[in-house]
Design an enzyme around this catalytic site. Structure first.
Site, short mmCIF file in Angstrom:
data_model
loop_
_atom_site.label_atom_id
_atom_site.label_comp_id
_atom_site.label_asym_id
_atom_site.label_seq_id
_atom_site.Cartn_x
_atom_site.Cartn_y
_atom_site.Cartn_z
N PRO A 362 0.82 -1.35 0.00
CA PRO A 362 0.00 -0.14 -0.11
C PRO A 362 0.99 1.18 0.06
O PRO A 362 2.09 1.18 0.36
CB PRO A 362 -0.80 -0.02 1.20
CG PRO A 362 -0.32 -1.38 2.07
CD PRO A 362 0.64 -1.89 1.32
N PRO A 363 0.16 2.39 -0.25
CA PRO A 363 1.08 3.43 -0.34
C PRO A 363 1.47 3.97 0.95
O PRO A 363 1.19 3.72 2.06
CB PRO A 363 0.05 4.78 -0.70
CG PRO A 363 -1.25 4.18 -1.13
CD PRO A 363 -1.48 2.55 -0.46
N GLY A 364 2.72 4.72 1.04
CA GLY A 364 3.45 5.16 2.17
C GLY A 364 4.27 4.08 2.92
O GLY A 364 4.60 4.43 4.24
N VAL A 365 4.34 2.79 2.51
CA VAL A 365 5.04 1.95 3.26
C VAL A 365 6.69 1.95 2.91
O VAL A 365 7.44 1.23 3.44
CB VAL A 365 4.38 0.64 3.02
CG1 VAL A 365 3.21 0.44 3.70
CG2 VAL A 365 4.52 0.26 1.60
N GLY A 366 7.17 2.93 2.08
CA GLY A 366 8.33 3.01 1.89
C GLY A 366 9.05 2.24 0.61
O GLY A 366 10.22 2.28 0.49
N LYS A 367 8.09 1.97 -0.28
CA LYS A 367 8.57 1.31 -1.39
C LYS A 367 9.62 2.21 -2.21
O LYS A 367 10.55 1.89 -2.63
CB LYS A 367 7.57 1.11 -2.55
CG LYS A 367 6.39 -0.19 -1.61
CD LYS A 367 5.14 -0.34 -2.72
CE LYS A 367 4.60 0.63 -3.11
NZ LYS A 367 3.79 1.59 -2.02
N THR A 368 9.15 3.44 -2.31
CA THR A 368 9.81 4.44 -3.35
C THR A 368 11.21 4.95 -2.45
O THR A 368 12.54 4.58 -3.18
CB THR A 368 9.28 5.68 -3.53
OG1 THR A 368 8.08 5.42 -4.15
CG2 THR A 368 9.97 6.50 -4.48
N SER A 684 -15.17 -12.36 0.35
CA SER A 684 -14.69 -12.33 1.77
C SER A 684 -15.62 -11.93 2.67
O SER A 684 -15.18 -12.09 4.11
CB SER A 684 -13.35 -12.15 1.80
OG SER A 684 -13.11 -10.62 1.78
N LYS A 727 -5.15 -7.61 6.50
CA LYS A 727 -6.49 -7.70 7.37
C LYS A 727 -6.30 -7.68 8.76
O LYS A 727 -6.72 -6.72 9.57
CB LYS A 727 -7.60 -8.65 6.79
CG LYS A 727 -8.04 -8.51 5.40
CD LYS A 727 -8.77 -9.77 5.13
CE LYS A 727 -9.59 -9.61 3.89
NZ LYS A 727 -10.05 -10.70 3.30
N1 LIG Z 1 10.36 1.46 7.56
C1 LIG Z 1 10.49 2.95 7.49
N2 LIG Z 1 11.50 3.46 8.23
C2 LIG Z 1 11.64 4.92 7.67
N3 LIG Z 1 10.79 5.64 7.08
C3 LIG Z 1 9.91 4.98 6.30
C4 LIG Z 1 9.45 3.67 6.64
N4 LIG Z 1 8.63 3.36 5.68
C5 LIG Z 1 8.28 4.42 5.15
N5 LIG Z 1 9.02 5.58 5.43
C6 LIG Z 1 8.79 6.81 5.12
O1 LIG Z 1 7.65 7.30 4.72
C7 LIG Z 1 7.65 7.88 3.56
C8 LIG Z 1 6.83 7.37 2.66
O2 LIG Z 1 7.57 6.42 1.80
P1 LIG Z 1 7.28 6.43 0.25
O3 LIG Z 1 8.83 5.45 0.19
O4 LIG Z 1 6.91 7.35 -0.44
O5 LIG Z 1 5.93 5.00 0.12
P2 LIG Z 1 5.57 4.40 -1.02
O6 LIG Z 1 6.35 4.48 -2.21
O7 LIG Z 1 5.47 2.91 -0.59
O8 LIG Z 1 4.22 4.78 -1.20
C9 LIG Z 1 9.03 8.24 3.24
O9 LIG Z 1 9.39 9.38 3.51
C10 LIG Z 1 9.73 7.01 3.69
O10 LIG Z 1 10.81 7.35 4.05
MG LIG Z 2 5.87 5.51 -3.85
#
Ligand SMILES: Nc1ncnc2c1ncn2[C@@H]1O[C@H](COP(=O)(O)OP(=O)(O)O)[C@@H](O)[C@H]1O
Ligand SMILES: [Mg+2]
Length: 790
Positions: A362-368, A684, A727
């Site tokens: 999901p968004p915001g989990v640090g993929k990018t 589900s 979930k």
């Molecule tokens: N495990 C983590 N440790 C430190 N920072 C994190 C972590 N997961 C997410 N972040 C931070 O949260 C922000 C959103 O991450 P982002 O890479 O943009 O998410 P995604 O690409 O998955 O949507 C970034 O600033 C990222 O550094």
């Molecule tokens: Mg991203």
């Protein structure tokens, strides 16, 4: 108008009254209407009328200046006679001026109530050169062409163009008709050589024709507007020409030398290098400033700016790489371990086929940000290509050079930005691209990712192969299912399911808080966020699998603190749980479950979506009717069917639940799943629907702390479902402690973080009886003792 005063002395032959114009350029032999209002200009007009003489019309350099002196006027103006005049109510004189002859303004002559200037008349050549005649012929043709392309142009204009024989007059006529800035017109007025003037006008006209053709072509082809890229290209081409005319750019000899030097420096492979040099020769021969020349120049520039040089051997230090990954991200142990393994293989076998990693979550989990971290870990540049919304193959692979406004695709653009061909290239959001009329972008992407083909990747714009085989590609996606299958096949998927509350707090403490504090310019000791406040932000103001919203809310709190410190109302700010409401408003997430699940007929289900897991309420109610089942909340077919199955199952088990058949007569059952605007589907929610209906008919509320998921069969079996990990995390985030899951999903529990497993109470369901017992409590069964439906 007023009778002009006749007492003014006549001016000598080489002195005229001047009327400065703010934004009008008059060419010889042409008529223009003007309006004058400044006292000196009115006086000049009155003099010309009284003395029945000509006056000078001249552009002022600064349109804002009210009373320009000699320095404020352009050097060349036009002698004019007044054809008509009238005085408007506001005192302005409106007049039609007939241009007669160019004049150079030599000096101002004092002692008059108007601007008067000593002038030199600039005569035109009597008989035009052959070259001028040839250029005039061309201009006449182009002029007629452009007029035919413009809507609403009077037909006479074309005749006038055809009938104007003098090349110089023709150039002036065309110049006066062009929709260009006054300053550009002035340049044409000052160009005394007929040949030169014709050439400049021709260039502008030719470019206008290109723009018109292009816009018409595009309009016809796609009924769309010029896209930004093409518009910018045309504007840049025009700008270059104008700059050249204004003498702003260096001599072209110098420019070619620079290009040649850039080619030398670019270390282009020899066969391609030869091709680039050949094009440079061709550019040198071209007429300067034409659209084609500027297109060619841009291509050569692109070729010289790409990282052709063979990369040095990649030296990866595994310990450093691991330390970098650790430093950048909290948690994600499995993911980081997998990345280190990947790098280890890369180190031992740099030329081998490494798999392409794909981070899914999901968004915001640090993929990018993990991708950036990988680049840092191996000390190579990072470039990101956003594939979200890409539906045109050309966006990846570029347009052919023959297409106006062509540009390389985003792979080549990213390469240039990275400046190396052994960096890390992130293909962000591969699940968000789609095929369209303009081709399937995933076909181009396949070529990029295929080790058999990517050593000679061909961008349409460059038209030559480029070796991408040393690039490390990392993809990201929210949902694996949306990645085109052939692309998915080439990738190794790494899941990032989302964070627990505890993990979020750690991430916030170690990363987000520090970053936001720095953004606000706060020192550590100036602002303290208590543990209680931080957990309250995460739990009551956000509902997400990642940490984006959390970071945003922390930012809001920090800004409020920064404000207090900047105002001087505090030197240190301590933010506790109780202070949040003042800054962030009332909590948005609190008590939602408690609010909804207080009445019979509501059950909390668990959903799995592109943004991670989430809780979902199933609301059932009955009204008098004739046995219909009403379903709302944008439910998909599969979800509707599972609601029907739940109702049938309930009717079948009525006796065991102590319900009478009559309970189902004369009622309509309505099942609603908020939020109504979001489409939902999947089987589900079957268990939750069954529980909601059972709760409604037995009039017993569902336990508020219970969340449930599972598909049901008509015989009352609970079948396994997907997304268990997501979930369970969602249930925990929502503050629910009990999760009802299909027994056959027990094996998926090991994916759930240990801390969550410990914090939650799991109930394993074989049949819907198990669900009723757990969700409604033992007392439901007192009438029938067990619901042996299987
Ligand atoms: N495990 C983590 N440790 C430190 N920072 C994190 C972590 N997961 C997410 N972040 C931070 O949260 C922000 C959103 O991450 P982002 O890479 O943009 O998410 P995604 O690409 O998955 O949507 C970034 O600033 C990222 O550094
Ligand atoms: Mg991203």
């Amino acid at each position: 108008m007023d009778e002009p005063r006749t007492s003014w002395p006549e001016l000598p032959d080489d002195v005229v009254a001047l009327v400065p114009m703010r934004n009008v350029v008059l060419f010889p032999h042409l008529l223009i209407p003007i309006a004058v209002g400044r006292p000196k200009s009115i006086a000049a007009m009155q003099h010309a009328l009284a003395a029945k003489t000509v006056l000078g019309i001249v552009l002022q350099k600064d349109p804002q200046a009210d009373d320009p002196g000699l320095d404020g006027l352009c050097q060349v103006g036009t002698l004019a006679s007044l054809a008509h005049h009238s005085r408007a109510e506001d005192g302005q004189i409106h007049a039609v001026c007939q241009g007669m002859q160019r004049v150079r303004i030599l000096a101002l002559v004092e002692g008059h109530p108007f601007l008067a200037a000593r002038i030199e008349r600039l005569d035109e050549p009597v008989s035009p050169s052959t070259e001028a005649q040839a250029l005039a012929l061309q201009l006449r043709e182009r002029g007629v062409e452009i007029l035919s392309m413009m809507p609403g142009v009077p037909a006479e204009l074309a005749h006038v163009l055809q009938a104007t024989r003098s090349p110089s007059q023709l150039a002036d006529l065309a110049a006066s008709l062009l929709d260009i800035e006054p300053a550009e017109k002035q340049v044409l007025l000052e160009t005394l050589s007929t040949e030169e003037r014709l050439t400049k006008v021709l260039q502008i006209v030719t470019q206008r024709i290109q723009v018109l053709r292009l816009s018409r072509e595009i309009g016809e082809r796609t009924k769309e507007q010029l896209d930004d890229r093409q518009r910018r290209f045309m504007l840049e081409a025009q700008l270059k020409t104008i700059q050249k005319e204004l003498g702003e750019s260096g001599g072209s000899g110098e420019e070619f030398e620079q290009l040649a030097a850039a080619i030398d420096a670019a270390k282009i492979p020899s066969d391609i290098d030869a091709q680039v040099r050949k094009e440079l020769k061709r550019l040198e021969r071209m007429q300067d400033g034409s659209g084609e020349a500027s297109g060619l120049r841009t291509w050569i520039e692109w070729m010289t700016e790409l990282p052709w040089a063979p990369p040095a051997a990649l030296s990866i230090d595994i310990a450093t790489a691991r330390a970098t990954l650790e430093a950048d991200h909290f948690g994600l142990e499995r993911v980081k371990r997998r990345i280190v393994e990947f790098l280890a293989v890369k180190k031992l076998n740099p030329l081998g086929r490494a798999p392409i990693l794909c981070f899914v979550g999901p968004p915001g989990v640090g993929k990018t940000s993990l991708g950036q971290s990988v680049a840092r870990a191996i000390g190579r540049p990072f470039a990101r290509i956003s594939l979200g919304g890409v539906h045109d193959e050309a966006e990846i692979r570029g347009h052919r050079r023959t297409y106006i406004g062509a540009m390389p695709g985003n792979i080549v653009q990213a390469l240039r930005k990275a400046g190396a061909r052994d960096g890390v290239m992130m293909l962000d959001e591969v699940d968000k691209m789609s095929a369209s009329l303009h081709g399937d972008p995933s076909a181009a992407l396949l070529e990029v990712l295929d080790p058999e083909q990517n050593s000679s990747f061909r961008d349409n714009y460059l038209g030559v192969p480029f070796d991408l085989s040393r690039m490390v590609f990392i993809a990201t996606a929210n949902v694996i299912d949306n990645i085109p299958l052939p692309v998915r096949d080439r990738m190794e998927v790494i899941d990032l399911p989302g964070y627990t509350l505890e993990e979020k707090l750690q991430i916030a403490r170690r990363y987000l808080e520090r970053r936001q504090r720095e953004t606000c310019g706060l020192r550590d000791d100036q602002c303290e966020l208590t543990d209680a406040a931080l957990s309250a932000i995460a739990a009551s103001y956000t509902r997400e699998a990642g940490v984006r919203q959390l970071e945003r809310e922390i930012g809001r709190v920090m800004r409020a603190a920064a404000m207090q410190i900047a105002e001087g109302s505090a030197t240190q700010v301590r933010i506790d749980e109780g202070d949040l409401e003042a800054v962030l408003g009332p909590p948005t997430m609190e008590h939602e479950v408690a609010l909804r699940v207080g009445l019979p007929g509501v059950a909390t289900g668990l959903a799995w979506t592109a943004v991670g897991g989430d809780i979902l309420f199933i609301e059932a109610t009955r009204v008098s009717g004739n046995g219909r089942l009403i379903l709302t909340g944008q439910l998909g077919d599969v979800m509707k069917e599972s609601a029907q199955a739940a109702l049938t199952l309930l009717k079948a088990s009525a006796p065991q639940l102590g319900l009478a058949a009559g309970d189902f007569e004369h009622v309509d059952v309505h099942v609603h799943v908020p939020a109504g605007a979001i489409p939902k589907d999947g089987p589900s929610a079957g268990v939750a629907m069954f529980v909601a209906l059972a709760s409604l008919f037995t009039d017993r509320p569902v336990r508020p702390e219970a969340a449930m998921t599972g598909e049901i069969s008509l015989r009352g079996l609970v079948l396994p479902v997907g997304g268990i990990k997501e979930k369970v995390l969602a249930a925990q985030r929502a503050g629910l402690h009990q999760v009802l899951l299909p027994a056959r999903n027990r094996k998926d529990l090991h994916d759930v973080p240990a801390s969550t497993r410990e914090a939650m109470h799991f109930v394993w369901l074989d049949t819907v009886d198990d669900a009723l017992k757990a969700a409604l409590g033992e007392r439901v069964g007192r009438h029938g003792h067990g619901f042996a439906l299987v």
